[in-house]
Motif scaffolding. Structure first.
Motif, PDB file in Angstrom:
ATOM      1  N   VAL A  75       1.534  -0.847   0.010  1.00  0.00           N
ATOM      2  CA  VAL A  75      -0.257   0.455   0.383  1.00  0.00           C
ATOM      3  C   VAL A  75       1.239   1.209  -0.012  1.00  0.00           C
ATOM      4  O   VAL A  75       1.816   1.062   0.828  1.00  0.00           O
ATOM      5  CB  VAL A  75      -0.756  -0.426   1.648  1.00  0.00           C
ATOM      6  CG1 VAL A  75      -0.104  -0.428   2.543  1.00  0.00           C
ATOM      7  CG2 VAL A  75      -1.673   0.937   1.259  1.00  0.00           C
ATOM      8  N   ALA A  76       0.673   2.281  -0.726  1.00  0.00           N
ATOM      9  CA  ALA A  76       1.288   3.432  -0.609  1.00  0.00           C
ATOM     10  C   ALA A  76       1.120   4.480   0.196  1.00  0.00           C
ATOM     11  O   ALA A  76      -0.032   4.116   0.632  1.00  0.00           O
ATOM     12  CB  ALA A  76       1.167   4.428  -2.094  1.00  0.00           C
ATOM     13  N   THR A  77       2.285   5.367   1.648  1.00  0.00           N
ATOM     14  CA  THR A  77       1.638   5.334   2.060  1.00  0.00           C
ATOM     15  C   THR A  77       0.246   6.753   2.161  1.00  0.00           C
ATOM     16  O   THR A  77      -0.910   7.466   2.663  1.00  0.00           O
ATOM     17  CB  THR A  77       2.900   7.016   2.579  1.00  0.00           C
ATOM     18  OG1 THR A  77       3.862   5.381   2.261  1.00  0.00           O
ATOM     19  CG2 THR A  77       2.883   7.234   3.529  1.00  0.00           C
ATOM     20  N   CYS A 133      12.132  18.890   1.742  1.00  0.00           N
ATOM     21  CA  CYS A 133      11.372  18.393   2.479  1.00  0.00           C
ATOM     22  C   CYS A 133      10.206  17.622   1.137  1.00  0.00           C
ATOM     23  O   CYS A 133       9.469  18.740   0.501  1.00  0.00           O
ATOM     24  CB  CYS A 133      10.117  19.188   3.304  1.00  0.00           C
ATOM     25  SG  CYS A 133       9.263  18.002   3.820  1.00  0.00           S
ATOM     26  N   LEU A 134      10.578  16.853   0.936  1.00  0.00           N
ATOM     27  CA  LEU A 134       9.765  16.100  -0.238  1.00  0.00           C
ATOM     28  C   LEU A 134       7.941  15.682  -0.055  1.00  0.00           C
ATOM     29  O   LEU A 134       7.479  15.458  -0.789  1.00  0.00           O
ATOM     30  CB  LEU A 134       9.830  13.982   0.141  1.00  0.00           C
ATOM     31  CG  LEU A 134      11.525  14.053  -0.166  1.00  0.00           C
ATOM     32  CD1 LEU A 134      11.900  12.576  -0.239  1.00  0.00           C
ATOM     33  CD2 LEU A 134      12.437  14.481  -2.137  1.00  0.00           C
ATOM     34  N   GLU A 170      -2.979  19.438   1.980  1.00  0.00           N
ATOM     35  CA  GLU A 170      -3.193  19.037   0.718  1.00  0.00           C
ATOM     36  C   GLU A 170      -3.713  20.422   0.438  1.00  0.00           C
ATOM     37  O   GLU A 170      -5.129  19.975   1.145  1.00  0.00           O
ATOM     38  CB  GLU A 170      -2.620  18.104  -0.197  1.00  0.00           C
ATOM     39  CG  GLU A 170      -2.420  18.337  -1.596  1.00  0.00           C
ATOM     40  CD  GLU A 170      -3.198  17.253  -2.198  1.00  0.00           C
ATOM     41  OE1 GLU A 170      -3.802  16.006  -1.685  1.00  0.00           O
ATOM     42  OE2 GLU A 170      -4.016  17.095  -3.700  1.00  0.00           O
ATOM     43  N   LYS A 171      -3.912  20.932  -0.269  1.00  0.00           N
ATOM     44  CA  LYS A 171      -5.489  22.102  -0.062  1.00  0.00           C
ATOM     45  C   LYS A 171      -4.939  22.485  -1.813  1.00  0.00           C
ATOM     46  O   LYS A 171      -3.691  23.376  -2.176  1.00  0.00           O
ATOM     47  CB  LYS A 171      -5.287  23.195   0.760  1.00  0.00           C
ATOM     48  CG  LYS A 171      -6.739  23.766   1.224  1.00  0.00           C
ATOM     49  CD  LYS A 171      -7.018  24.655   2.217  1.00  0.00           C
ATOM     50  CE  LYS A 171      -8.031  25.709   1.761  1.00  0.00           C
ATOM     51  NZ  LYS A 171      -8.354  26.669   3.314  1.00  0.00           N
ATOM     52  N   ASN A 172      -5.497  22.284  -2.782  1.00  0.00           N
ATOM     53  CA  ASN A 172      -5.637  23.262  -4.461  1.00  0.00           C
ATOM     54  C   ASN A 172      -3.777  22.885  -4.750  1.00  0.00           C
ATOM     55  O   ASN A 172      -3.281  23.801  -5.092  1.00  0.00           O
ATOM     56  CB  ASN A 172      -5.688  24.266  -4.140  1.00  0.00           C
ATOM     57  CG  ASN A 172      -7.351  24.617  -3.659  1.00  0.00           C
ATOM     58  OD1 ASN A 172      -8.183  23.884  -4.005  1.00  0.00           O
ATOM     59  ND2 ASN A 172      -7.337  25.700  -3.146  1.00  0.00           N
ATOM     60  N   GLY A 173      -3.619  21.944  -4.240  1.00  0.00           N
ATOM     61  CA  GLY A 173      -1.894  21.098  -5.310  1.00  0.00           C
ATOM     62  C   GLY A 173      -0.878  21.920  -4.289  1.00  0.00           C
ATOM     63  O   GLY A 173       0.097  22.024  -4.484  1.00  0.00           O
ATOM     64  N   LYS A 174      -1.255  22.807  -3.106  1.00  0.00           N
ATOM     65  CA  LYS A 174      -0.076  23.258  -2.467  1.00  0.00           C
ATOM     66  C   LYS A 174      -0.285  22.284  -0.816  1.00  0.00           C
ATOM     67  O   LYS A 174      -1.264  22.102  -0.125  1.00  0.00           O
ATOM     68  CB  LYS A 174      -0.512  24.921  -1.446  1.00  0.00           C
ATOM     69  CG  LYS A 174      -0.260  25.304  -3.049  1.00  0.00           C
ATOM     70  CD  LYS A 174       0.485  26.761  -2.368  1.00  0.00           C
ATOM     71  CE  LYS A 174       1.280  27.723  -3.461  1.00  0.00           C
ATOM     72  NZ  LYS A 174       1.743  28.800  -2.213  1.00  0.00           N
ATOM     73  N   GLY A 229       4.620  16.283  -2.397  1.00  0.00           N
ATOM     74  CA  GLY A 229       3.363  14.978  -1.722  1.00  0.00           C
ATOM     75  C   GLY A 229       3.552  14.017  -2.022  1.00  0.00           C
ATOM     76  O   GLY A 229       2.247  13.108  -1.818  1.00  0.00           O
ATOM     77  N   THR A 230       5.264  13.615  -1.391  1.00  0.00           N
ATOM     78  CA  THR A 230       5.594  12.059  -1.626  1.00  0.00           C
ATOM     79  C   THR A 230       6.132  12.276   0.169  1.00  0.00           C
ATOM     80  O   THR A 230       6.082  12.727   0.816  1.00  0.00           O
ATOM     81  CB  THR A 230       6.194  11.763  -2.178  1.00  0.00           C
ATOM     82  OG1 THR A 230       7.832  12.632  -2.439  1.00  0.00           O
ATOM     83  CG2 THR A 230       5.546  12.036  -4.001  1.00  0.00           C
ATOM     84  N   CYS A 231       6.730  10.357  -0.291  1.00  0.00           N
ATOM     85  CA  CYS A 231       7.580  10.447   1.290  1.00  0.00           C
ATOM     86  C   CYS A 231       6.187  10.545   2.728  1.00  0.00           C
ATOM     87  O   CYS A 231       6.056   8.909   2.612  1.00  0.00           O
ATOM     88  CB  CYS A 231       8.719  11.514   1.579  1.00  0.00           C
ATOM     89  SG  CYS A 231       9.378  11.006   3.411  1.00  0.00           S
TER      90      CYS A 231
END
Lengths: 302, 98
Positions: free
Chosen positions: A3-5, B40-41, B64-68, B46-48
């Motif tokens: 599963v992805a985070t 920060c990733l 996350e809000k509107n891609g931010k 939006g990963t990690c």
């Protein structure tokens, strides 16, 4: 495929402000178990760290129904809860026992055996921090060889019990071992457990900063080292089918394992093995036990 | 945790579910985590999310809000274990004395 985070639910069922120690790895495991079960669960907790964490009076720290029970009765209580749910016509709620190693390896063993034999449809999770942490780090039968506790001042003289083999003899429908350093893998395993009606058993390796005496921020690192040195074996067993976990697969070969010193040196409970000089004999005994466990697991299941 | 004896519910029952959130565990902390958004990733794409997944106290807030993407610690509950700082792959979190 793990599963992805991002795909994991954001809702938390373990509430903030619980009484866990700083850096408690039990909370990481509990969080992810509840995320996978999504609140459709009744949790049975015998006397263990979790019973303290979730109900430091007058506060209540879990957002799901919890039934606290006596030390030896966790699995028997779960059988009762399942029978009550059945009488009410509820067949979707999971009954989960969340017991420590004392409540599983030592005190709760006969109740666990009974519930597995009755084929109760439940999930038994044993979170193994290898010591009676809650009552002040006394030795349990899960404590590894040569580990110091408050009742074994010079290191435990016996090897730990291989509980997975005892449980495997009861032929649960699904059985797994997990490690808190791989929470996504643990999440997947709970998801899988949801699909199998019948008795299920999970055994989680869980570093305890208070009892093992390591710096709190190293919790995840130490769990990973346990797998990389071959000390902990990640595997699952669906019925008769044995799957060696992808984290543990390459450590089947003793050549590829990291030296056990990396794992032992980090922990205060093994510090007497390095003071004043490295105790080669005792460390060789630990290594021999690790290899023995690999041999027994592979021979029994494959 | 400061009720008087005559304010406690009958038989010491817990009448309010999930009231642990009233217990602010932030006071246990000796060191607090400080986040630096530069590398920060999560902020970047939006990963990690390793700090979020390994936090034992649910005190890392990733939104996350509107891609931010924004990042926050909940200092009211953070017990200061430092697992987030130890596990960060880009060393974006460091611990500071309270």
């Amino acid at each position: 495929m793990m599963v992805a985070t991002k795909d994991m639910p954001l809702k938390e069922y373990v509430l903030k402000g619980n009484a866990a120690c700083a850096g408690c790895q039990d909370m990481v495991a509990l969080r992810h178990a509840h995320k996978a079960l999504e609140g459709d669960v009744i949790q049975v907790v015998p006397a263990c760290c979790t019973s303290v964490v979730q109900s430091l009076w007058p506060k209540s720290g879990l957002a799901i129904p919890v039934l606290n029970t006596a030390f030896p009765a966790a699995a028997a209580t779960a059988s009762g809860v399942r029978a009550a749910l059945k009488a009410k016509g509820n067949d979707h709620t999971m009954v989960m026992v969340w017991a420590g190693d004392g409540g599983t390896f030592d005190i709760g063993l006969q109740a666990l055996s009974g519930a597995l034999e009755r084929r109760t449809d439940f999930l038994y999770i044993c979170y193994n921090n290898q010591v009676y942490s809650n009552t002040g780090t006394q030795r349990s039968s899960a404590t590894p060889l040569h580990a110091k506790t408050t009742t074994t001042w010079f290191g435990k003289a016996e090897t730990e019990k291989m509980l997975d083999l005892i449980v495997a003899a009861h032929e649960p429908v699904y059985q797994f071992t997990a490690n808190t350093s791989y929470p996504r893998d643990f999440y997947d395993k709970i998801m899988k457990a949801k699909e199998h009606p019948g008795p299920k058993f999970g055994h989680i390796f869980l570093p305890c900063p208070q009892a093992w005496n390591y710096p709190v921020e190293k919790g995840v690192e130490i769990g990973k080292l346990a797998v990389e040195t071959g000390y902990w074996i990640q595997w699952e067993r669906i019925g008769e089918e044995f799957i060696l976990g992808r984290q543990s697969k390459r450590f089947l070969d003793p050549e590829k394992r990291k030296p056990i010193d990396e794992y032992l040196k980090m922990q205060g409970r093994f510090s007497h093995l390095y003071k004043p000089t490295r105790d080669d004999k005792k460390i060789a005994e630990i290594e021999a036990f690790i290899q023995h466990r690999w041999d027994v697991v592979m021979r029994t299941f494959t | 945790m400061s009720e008087k004896f005559n304010e406690i519910p009958m038989a010491g029952n817990i009448v309010e579910p999930g009231n642990a959130e009233k217990y602010k565990t932030g006071g246990w902390r000796a060191e607090k985590p400080i986040h630096n958004p530069e590398a920060c990733l999560w902020i970047k794409n939006g990963t990690c999310g390793r700090c979020w997944i390994f936090c034992p106290d649910m005190s890392v807030i990733l939104t996350e809000k509107n891609g931010k993407y924004s990042y926050e610690f909940n200092y009211e509950y953070c017990k200061g274990c430092g697992i987030c700082a130890a596990e960060c792959p880009t060393q974006s979190i460091h611990m500071e004395k309270e």
